[in-house]
Design a protein around this motif. Sequence first.
Motif, PDB file in Angstrom:
ATOM      1  N   ARG A 342     -14.255 -20.219  24.083  1.00 10.95           N
ATOM      2  CA  ARG A 342     -13.390 -21.288  23.551  1.00 10.95           C
ATOM      3  C   ARG A 342     -14.169 -22.136  22.548  1.00 10.95           C
ATOM      4  O   ARG A 342     -13.670 -22.462  21.475  1.00 10.95           O
ATOM      5  CB  ARG A 342     -12.842 -22.147  24.684  1.00 10.95           C
ATOM      6  CG  ARG A 342     -12.106 -23.362  24.179  1.00 10.95           C
ATOM      7  CD  ARG A 342     -11.130 -23.944  25.184  1.00 10.95           C
ATOM      8  NE  ARG A 342     -10.599 -25.215  24.732  1.00 10.95           N
ATOM      9  CZ  ARG A 342      -9.730 -25.365  23.745  1.00 10.95           C
ATOM     10  NH1 ARG A 342      -9.291 -24.315  23.093  1.00 10.95           N
ATOM     11  NH2 ARG A 342      -9.298 -26.564  23.393  1.00 10.95           N
ATOM     12  N   GLY A 345     -14.655 -20.190  19.405  1.00 13.60           N
ATOM     13  CA  GLY A 345     -13.410 -20.156  18.634  1.00 13.60           C
ATOM     14  C   GLY A 345     -13.153 -21.452  17.888  1.00 13.60           C
ATOM     15  O   GLY A 345     -12.726 -21.450  16.725  1.00 13.60           O
ATOM     16  N   SER A 349     -12.821 -22.161  13.912  1.00  9.40           N
ATOM     17  CA  SER A 349     -11.649 -22.859  13.362  1.00  9.40           C
ATOM     18  C   SER A 349     -12.061 -23.988  12.435  1.00  9.40           C
ATOM     19  O   SER A 349     -11.471 -24.190  11.365  1.00  9.40           O
ATOM     20  CB  SER A 349     -10.789 -23.425  14.496  1.00  9.40           C
ATOM     21  OG  SER A 349     -10.087 -22.402  15.138  1.00  9.40           O
ATOM     22  N   THR A 367     -17.016 -14.177  13.216  1.00  5.75           N
ATOM     23  CA  THR A 367     -15.866 -13.696  13.988  1.00  5.75           C
ATOM     24  C   THR A 367     -15.884 -12.184  14.116  1.00  5.75           C
ATOM     25  O   THR A 367     -15.567 -11.636  15.181  1.00  5.75           O
ATOM     26  CB  THR A 367     -14.553 -14.161  13.334  1.00  5.75           C
ATOM     27  OG1 THR A 367     -14.621 -15.561  13.082  1.00  5.75           O
ATOM     28  CG2 THR A 367     -13.369 -13.893  14.237  1.00  5.75           C
ATOM     29  N   ASP A 377     -10.135  -8.955  22.999  1.00  2.00           N
ATOM     30  CA  ASP A 377      -9.784 -10.384  22.923  1.00  2.00           C
ATOM     31  C   ASP A 377      -9.001 -10.646  21.636  1.00  2.00           C
ATOM     32  O   ASP A 377      -9.535 -10.535  20.534  1.00  2.00           O
ATOM     33  CB  ASP A 377     -11.061 -11.229  22.956  1.00  2.00           C
ATOM     34  CG  ASP A 377     -10.783 -12.715  23.175  1.00  2.00           C
ATOM     35  OD1 ASP A 377      -9.700 -13.189  22.760  1.00  2.00           O
ATOM     36  OD2 ASP A 377     -11.632 -13.402  23.761  1.00  2.00           O
ATOM     37  N   ARG A 379      -7.992 -13.368  20.353  1.00  2.00           N
ATOM     38  CA  ARG A 379      -8.272 -14.619  19.629  1.00  2.00           C
ATOM     39  C   ARG A 379      -9.069 -14.376  18.353  1.00  2.00           C
ATOM     40  O   ARG A 379      -8.862 -15.065  17.347  1.00  2.00           O
ATOM     41  CB  ARG A 379      -9.032 -15.589  20.536  1.00  2.00           C
ATOM     42  CG  ARG A 379      -8.210 -16.184  21.662  1.00  2.00           C
ATOM     43  CD  ARG A 379      -9.069 -16.986  22.615  1.00  2.00           C
ATOM     44  NE  ARG A 379     -10.069 -16.169  23.263  1.00  2.00           N
ATOM     45  CZ  ARG A 379     -10.976 -16.649  24.122  1.00  2.00           C
ATOM     46  NH1 ARG A 379     -10.997 -17.934  24.407  1.00  2.00           N
ATOM     47  NH2 ARG A 379     -11.863 -15.847  24.706  1.00  2.00           N
ATOM     48  N   ALA A 404      -3.981  -8.930  16.741  1.00  2.00           N
ATOM     49  CA  ALA A 404      -4.035  -9.969  17.779  1.00  2.00           C
ATOM     50  C   ALA A 404      -2.812  -9.895  18.682  1.00  2.00           C
ATOM     51  O   ALA A 404      -2.917  -9.990  19.913  1.00  2.00           O
ATOM     52  CB  ALA A 404      -4.131 -11.348  17.131  1.00  2.00           C
ATOM     53  N   ASP A 408      -2.826  -8.983  22.811  1.00  2.00           N
ATOM     54  CA  ASP A 408      -2.391  -9.972  23.806  1.00  2.00           C
ATOM     55  C   ASP A 408      -0.881 -10.148  23.702  1.00  2.00           C
ATOM     56  O   ASP A 408      -0.383 -10.807  22.789  1.00  2.00           O
ATOM     57  CB  ASP A 408      -3.109 -11.308  23.575  1.00  2.00           C
ATOM     58  CG  ASP A 408      -2.842 -12.315  24.676  1.00  2.00           C
ATOM     59  OD1 ASP A 408      -1.883 -12.108  25.456  1.00  2.00           O
ATOM     60  OD2 ASP A 408      -3.573 -13.316  24.770  1.00  2.00           O
ATOM     61  N   PHE A 411       0.408 -13.795  23.472  1.00  2.55           N
ATOM     62  CA  PHE A 411      -0.186 -14.664  22.453  1.00  2.55           C
ATOM     63  C   PHE A 411       0.891 -15.034  21.430  1.00  2.55           C
ATOM     64  O   PHE A 411       1.365 -14.182  20.670  1.00  2.55           O
ATOM     65  CB  PHE A 411      -1.339 -13.913  21.800  1.00  2.55           C
ATOM     66  CG  PHE A 411      -2.335 -14.766  21.053  1.00  2.55           C
ATOM     67  CD1 PHE A 411      -2.186 -16.142  20.942  1.00  2.55           C
ATOM     68  CD2 PHE A 411      -3.438 -14.169  20.464  1.00  2.55           C
ATOM     69  CE1 PHE A 411      -3.108 -16.897  20.260  1.00  2.55           C
ATOM     70  CE2 PHE A 411      -4.372 -14.915  19.774  1.00  2.55           C
ATOM     71  CZ  PHE A 411      -4.201 -16.290  19.671  1.00  2.55           C
ATOM     72  N   GLU A 413       0.682 -17.452  18.855  1.00  2.62           N
ATOM     73  CA  GLU A 413       0.237 -17.821  17.499  1.00  2.62           C
ATOM     74  C   GLU A 413       0.389 -16.698  16.470  1.00  2.62           C
ATOM     75  O   GLU A 413       0.962 -16.912  15.393  1.00  2.62           O
ATOM     76  CB  GLU A 413      -1.213 -18.311  17.526  1.00  2.62           C
ATOM     77  CG  GLU A 413      -1.729 -18.739  16.163  1.00  2.62           C
ATOM     78  CD  GLU A 413      -3.240 -18.837  16.100  1.00  2.62           C
ATOM     79  OE1 GLU A 413      -3.808 -18.527  15.048  1.00  2.62           O
ATOM     80  OE2 GLU A 413      -3.866 -19.223  17.107  1.00  2.62           O
TER      81      GLU A 413
END
Length: 765
Positions: A342, A345, A349, A367, A377, A379, A404, A408, A411, A413
């Motif tokens: 986290r 990430g 960001s 990344t 993952d 993310r 992404a 997931d 997810f 987003e």
Amino acid sequence: MRVLSTCGVAASICALFFQSGCSYSEQNYFEKGNALYAAAKYDEASINYRNAIKKNSQFAEAYQKLGLCEFAQGRVDNAIAALSQARRLASANQSVLEDLADVMFNRYLTSGHSQALYDLVTGMVKEILAKNSSSNVGLRLQASLLYGDGKLKESIATYAKANEFKPFDPAIVLPWADALQINGQSADAEKLALDMAAHNPGFSPVYDWLSKSYVSSGRIVEAEKVLKSRIERNPKDFESILGLAAFYWNQHKPKEAQDLLGAATTRYTEVPNRYSTTGNFYLSVRDLANAERSFQAGITAEPSAKSDYLTKIASIYILQRRNAEAMSRLDEAVKEKPDNWRAQGLRISLMIDSGKTEQVDQAIAITKAFALKRPSDGRFPALLARAYTWKGEAQLAASYYQTAAHLDKQFLEPRIALAEMSKGKRDFTGIFRYTEEVLEIAPQDMQARLLHAWGWMAQGLYADADNEMQSLLKEFPDSDDVKLQAGLLYLTEKKTRACIAVFEKMLQSRPGDQRILAGLATAYVQQGSPDSAIQMMVREVQKDPSASKRQLLANLAEKLGKFDLALQQFQLLAETYPDISEYQFEEGKIYDFLGDKKNAIRNFEAAQHLAPKDATKEGRLALAYDEAGLLDQADASYARSLQSNPSDPVLLNNRAYFLAKTGRNPEEALRLAQSALSKLPANPSLLDTLAFAYIKSNKNANATAILNRLVQDFPNEPMFRYHLGMALAQTGDRAGAKRELEAGLTKHPTKEAQTQIQELLSKLS
């Protein structure tokens, strides 16, 4: 001592293993899945149930438990598929039918109460009760259907009957209490809920139900009392403390909430993450100072969780736009615990949001490295998508968002981002595909529903859009996004008065909001009052001469043909912000439209100097040079634009046309035109350029084949007829050429095109 060979040892171990019967059978996987399901580890449980099914594809119980696992994770479609297969394999199993009916009823509630699903669930309930009239699930679902139909008395009686067979079932009591309350039997509803609390003191939703009921009827003291009773009955339940704290906060008693939480964090020393939970509560009520204090205290109380607490503190700083301090805390967090994903990430960001090329490039490199370490993952592909979006590489960004979403299934987003991208391309299939995926996971998601409504609106399906927007306005009455889209819908429907009413009211509570101002200005123009729109924006700029407001006025003035005002605003912006290329570029576009090539080129050159790698600006400068007859400068500029973006079909097309027109390199013109067309197949402008390149390469048969089709499909486009006339003239068909050229003159060509057509006609005559 005798030495065994490796192979012998391995063979002996394998023999012992298989002889002892320790290989995993479907039953082993099933039992392990059950243990994980009981521990609420649904994802791992699903894997084991799937392994059991691989061993035995007829294992009905494994399909049933897989369906329940998928439902527990919100994957309703997967749950229905698994339970439906269990029902096919075990059609006589009543519990399978009950589970399937339960999940189907949930789908009915979240699908806008589809009549088809209603009929399906009703049929299942009848089948359940026909086999077992005392089925608790069947009676509960029947009562719920009656409740939804407004048949409250029948619903209450059916809930009561279900309760006889399974007293105080948590799935029954609260909907039963709701039905009683709506039917005017508030005292009975209250008694039922109180009895439930006494029977099952650990059932927390009943305390919430009672407290909300008391608050809505003005019985604040009783609401506080029932929440305190929850704490007394559940002395080790920290969530009970949070429930009372939330009550105090909603009653505007922050001191009582703070005192309660402060005492609880000191007293409940055996509760892990108590400072984290408390800090999260303060975050939820936007008390960032106390949230930070709680997380800071957590570092002292739980040093092993220091990295997590530092990450939480950083998230507060991000909310406060204290990005440098946030990055410092995140650096400390990942130093403490490198696999704090986290924190990693959030660091990435912040790099992307910095708006600095070197930071974004660094974010991409980091990344990609993390994505290799954690390939499952979602993310990290989502972060790469954000970075490439910032860089303007939309196709690559979309690819990473799709990755992404694939990794997931829960997810949101990437699905929202893909829907937004589809919106930008007016790809309605994409909009509905991705928003429906979101609504499958989160049926009430406001952003997905807004995009859904926009898709209907953009296609002119106003009734569907209206229905969705009315629902959203009821559910989210304070959302500016919802009100703004409602105003835009009115604008699209030409309901101008309603639109103006919405935007003017919004402007009272959010003065100066650019989205509202833009919508209101457009509505005034639609109403036939363009001067009102200009006057409003002039007043706004006088109050707030910020760049964004001034640009809004400039864009409006340009749209309304008030070029002097537009130029004045862009010139002021360019003087105030000399390092921003966009203002010089916009000024150049206006001069270009007005036919002032000298000033257009001056501004385009200034914009290109400020943004030397911007292919669009370089391409526009090349066109200006070309139109001004500065062919060497145009040639160089066209070439530079393609160096910056070698795959842009518009830039490829423009250079191809230039090389063909000037005769500088007809073969290269053909190659570039074909490359452009491969990226935008069947585009008429690109086809025309390819045909023109064929003409200049003296390949007239190829040219006429394309142009005959273009003239047939677009009979009112004069340039297509002009080019067909050229091709026919070169083949010796003078009559055909004259026919097309004369027809072209009747199709309202530009002044330049008219001159070219007349010159060729003159030569043919």
